[in-house]
Scaffold this active site. Structure first.
Site, PDB file in Angstrom:
ATOM      1  N   HIS A  37       0.850  -1.187   0.000  1.00 17.00           N
ATOM      2  CA  HIS A  37       0.000   0.000   0.000  1.00 17.00           C
ATOM      3  C   HIS A  37       0.891   1.244   0.000  1.00 17.00           C
ATOM      4  CE1 HIS A  37      -3.789  -2.064   1.838  1.00 17.00           C
ATOM      5  NE2 HIS A  37      -3.254  -2.775   0.863  1.00 17.00           N
ATOM      6  N   GLU A  85       0.969   3.829   1.931  1.00 19.19           N
ATOM      7  CA  GLU A  85       1.491   4.174   3.259  1.00 19.19           C
ATOM      8  C   GLU A  85       2.621   3.231   3.676  1.00 19.19           C
ATOM      9  OE1 GLU A  85      -3.012   5.035   3.291  1.00 19.19           O
ATOM     10  OE2 GLU A  85      -1.692   3.488   2.492  1.00 19.19           O
ATOM     11  N   CYS A  92      -5.859   2.030   5.809  1.00 18.38           N
ATOM     12  CA  CYS A  92      -6.496   0.762   6.177  1.00 18.38           C
ATOM     13  C   CYS A  92      -5.921   0.293   7.521  1.00 18.38           C
ATOM     14  CB  CYS A  92      -6.238  -0.279   5.084  1.00 18.38           C
ATOM     15  SG  CYS A  92      -4.559  -0.948   5.109  1.00 18.38           S
ATOM     16  N   CYS A  96      -2.122  -0.339   7.455  1.00 15.21           N
ATOM     17  CA  CYS A  96      -1.324   0.877   7.374  1.00 15.21           C
ATOM     18  C   CYS A  96      -1.380   1.690   8.663  1.00 15.21           C
ATOM     19  CB  CYS A  96      -1.766   1.703   6.170  1.00 15.21           C
ATOM     20  SG  CYS A  96      -1.432   0.863   4.602  1.00 15.21           S
TER      21      CYS A  96
END
Length: 161
Positions: free
Chosen positions: A58, A60, A88, A91
């Site tokens: 992801h 992040e 999420c 993260c």
């Protein structure tokens, strides 16, 4: 901090990076940046799940990995994570483990859900004490085999992070 030009600049760079990699089919519409306590940009990244075949890639996570490598530490205390979407659970967890205490985000979880992303079911799974085995079955086994490793770590006074 809402109209901070540095925040605006990092968000713009994260959006540009996300749009580029999204259009190259590298990942979804997610970008992130990390600045240090002085407002210096450390990392700008985007989602690379599709290219890397890595569900954890992801924006992040990629930005946190990049910042840690650049700074030479896992501890990003004093840093701010700026991301195009509310992080999420994975993260958020990574930000907490990295000691990032401030996150600025653009879109909210409902915005992500409207285009098909499904963070909401993970939040519900956690809130329901991980009981839905259709999502994930958690089973403890071999604890007595694993505990000596933990005890050795403690005995050797290894770094806690």
């Amino acid at each position: 901090m809402k109209n901070d030009p540095m925040i605006q600049e990092v968000m713009k760079k994260a959006l540009e990076h996300a749009q580029k990699t999204m259009n190259e089919d590298i990942g979804g519409p997610f970008g992130a940046g990390i600045i240090d306590e002085n407002g210096k940009i450390i990392a700008i990244s985007s989602n690379s799940v599709l290219r890397d075949h890595d569900a954890s890639a992801h924006a992040e996570m990629n930005a946190i990995r990049m910042a840690g490598e650049i700074k030479g530490t896992h501890d990003l205390s004093g840093c701010t994570l700026i991301t195009t979407t509310y992080p999420c659970p994975m993260c958020l967890g990574a930000a907490i483990w990295a000691n990032i205490k401030h996150v600025i985000y653009g879109c909210n979880p409902q915005d992500a859900e409207k285009i098909g992303f499904r963070d909401d079911f993970i939040y519900r799974f956690i809130q329901d004490h991980q009981k839905d085995k259709k999502i994930l079955s958690l089973e403890q086994m071999c604890r007595k085999d694993c505990l000596p490793l933990f005890e050795e770590y403690k005995k050797k006074d290894k770094v806690i992070y």
